[in-house]
Write an enzyme that holds these catalytic residues in place. Sequence first.
Site, PDB file in Angstrom:
ATOM      1  N   LYS A 165      50.211  53.680  33.594  1.00  0.00           N
ATOM      2  CA  LYS A 165      50.456  54.800  34.510  1.00  0.00           C
ATOM      3  C   LYS A 165      51.274  54.175  35.709  1.00  0.00           C
ATOM      4  O   LYS A 165      50.874  53.186  36.457  1.00  0.00           O
ATOM      5  CB  LYS A 165      49.392  55.545  34.817  1.00  0.00           C
TER       6      LYS A 165
ATOM      7  N   ARG B 293      34.076  34.106  34.074  1.00  0.00           N
ATOM      8  CA  ARG B 293      33.856  33.942  35.799  1.00  0.00           C
ATOM      9  C   ARG B 293      32.886  32.825  35.901  1.00  0.00           C
ATOM     10  O   ARG B 293      32.955  32.423  37.234  1.00  0.00           O
ATOM     11  CB  ARG B 293      33.466  35.285  36.197  1.00  0.00           C
TER      12      ARG B 293
ATOM     13  N   GLY C  72      42.907  43.597  35.428  1.00  0.00           N
ATOM     14  CA  GLY C  72      42.067  43.693  34.471  1.00  0.00           C
ATOM     15  C   GLY C  72      42.381  43.583  33.139  1.00  0.00           C
ATOM     16  O   GLY C  72      41.977  42.667  32.429  1.00  0.00           O
TER      17      GLY C  72
ATOM     18  N   GLY D  31      40.770  44.269  40.230  1.00  0.00           N
ATOM     19  CA  GLY D  31      40.995  44.870  41.303  1.00  0.00           C
ATOM     20  C   GLY D  31      41.760  44.137  42.852  1.00  0.00           C
ATOM     21  O   GLY D  31      42.706  44.594  43.176  1.00  0.00           O
TER      22      GLY D  31
HETATM   23  C1  3PG Z   1      35.158  43.234  39.570  1.00  0.00           C
HETATM   24  O1  3PG Z   1      34.713  43.036  38.510  1.00  0.00           O
HETATM   25  O2  3PG Z   1      36.410  43.899  39.736  1.00  0.00           O
HETATM   26  C2  3PG Z   1      34.486  42.764  40.914  1.00  0.00           C
HETATM   27  O3  3PG Z   1      33.338  42.137  40.735  1.00  0.00           O
HETATM   28  C3  3PG Z   1      34.269  43.836  42.041  1.00  0.00           C
HETATM   29  O4  3PG Z   1      33.502  44.794  41.432  1.00  0.00           O
HETATM   30  P1  3PG Z   1      33.594  46.207  42.073  1.00  0.00           P
HETATM   31  O5  3PG Z   1      34.901  46.768  41.445  1.00  0.00           O
HETATM   32  O6  3PG Z   1      32.350  46.917  41.411  1.00  0.00           O
HETATM   33  O7  3PG Z   1      33.821  46.207  43.402  1.00  0.00           O
HETATM   34 MG    MG Z   2      36.519  46.369  40.070  1.00  0.00          MG
END
Ligand code: 3PG
Ligand code: MG
Length: 399
Positions: free
Chosen positions: A198, A37, A355, A378
């Site tokens: 899931k 990142r 993810g 996310g």
């Molecule tokens: C992540 O890694 O998903 C982002 O930095 C957002 O973090 P968070 O899910 O804790 O808001």
């Molecule tokens: Mg997150």
Amino acid sequence: MSQFKTLSDYDVAGKRVILRADLNVPMKDGVVTDSSRIDRTLPTITELLEKGARVVLITHWGRPNGERVAEMTLKPVAQALAAQLDKDVKFADDCIGDAAISVVNALADGEICVLENLRYYKEETDNDVEFAKKLALLGDIYVNDAFSCAHRAHASTEGLARLLPAAAGRLMQAELEALSNALEAPKRPLAALIGGAKVSSKLDVLENLSKKVDMLIIGGGMANTFLHAQGINVGKSLCEHDLAETALKILKTAEEAGCKIVLPVDGVVAKEFGANVENRTAAIADIADDEMMLDVGAASVADVKKHLAECKTIVWNGPMGAFEIAPFDAGTNGAAQAAAELTKTGSLVSVAGGGDTVAALDHAGVKEDFTYISTAGGAFLEWLEGKELPGVEVLRAVS
Ligand code: 3PG
Ligand code: MG
């Protein structure tokens, strides 16, 4: 897609530029273990510094919930950034107030500082206006490069954009361009490959995509729920039996929208879950009561390959099987390599994110071969769900 401003729209020389990056990087014992990142936001930082801006980098790390949790300090991140930039990076041990102001005021043109963890203040996640105003005092221009935080309406990702002249950074720009090429204006046929454990965690994704894509390839544990819904015995496989109706509804929506659903035709099954446990490849109709499917089989991979060859674009999220454990990584590897090959020959645009996905593609050795891999977890999922991302919407609204 309505437009937003970019770095090209401002003269940043001599200006204090607040750069919201997402340096929520993996860390162990105070050392950054994966700098991806950081690397991906370097073009924005370098451009700003070369143009003579005074860069004030803000980011969150972890979820300290408004407490000053010592282990969540950004000091190691500032050090890792200094190493990547090969340049001195100043550090302020607060993100607002005197400590921040004095470090920012001491910056010369072309210098950079990192401010302490934004989430030491709960006002950050509350998108508190007064807190955003305190951040705004530290800059003349606001640049958001944190696409991976764009699903959060926080002070640093949303409120602040309304208080200063705002722009998207180069990474934000690249992410939005790649995603738009993948779903908003893709070359068709367009496929989505959705895997993972899931159905319940990706219901909205499946529902949204079944209306948008020409082909939905379903793998991973969630495929079991679809197979079960169609009356197939999946034995001891991970399966959300209570979601059978929902799965059938998704299949129906897809059918009505002319979206072809591709499910596994065979699987690698075992009686227990572990590395290199005894296993066999079974046709989907031939899974025994005491067996569980841990990966898709070779025939399914061949089927995915054949289907991908008919497509011009693919959006990929989630693994096809339990890729962390051998030999149940073969399905993910095979499908990923097929997509990578087609990308290399120029017949497929491949966009992936979320993810586990990047780890799975990395494991398959194809991370460099996809057209675009998002930094977002996310936020990528919410984008696949068709939701508006507040951090992106605000950049458009103020432009
Ligand atoms: C992540 O890694 O998903 C982002 O930095 C957002 O973090 P968070 O899910 O804790 O808001
Ligand atoms: Mg997150």
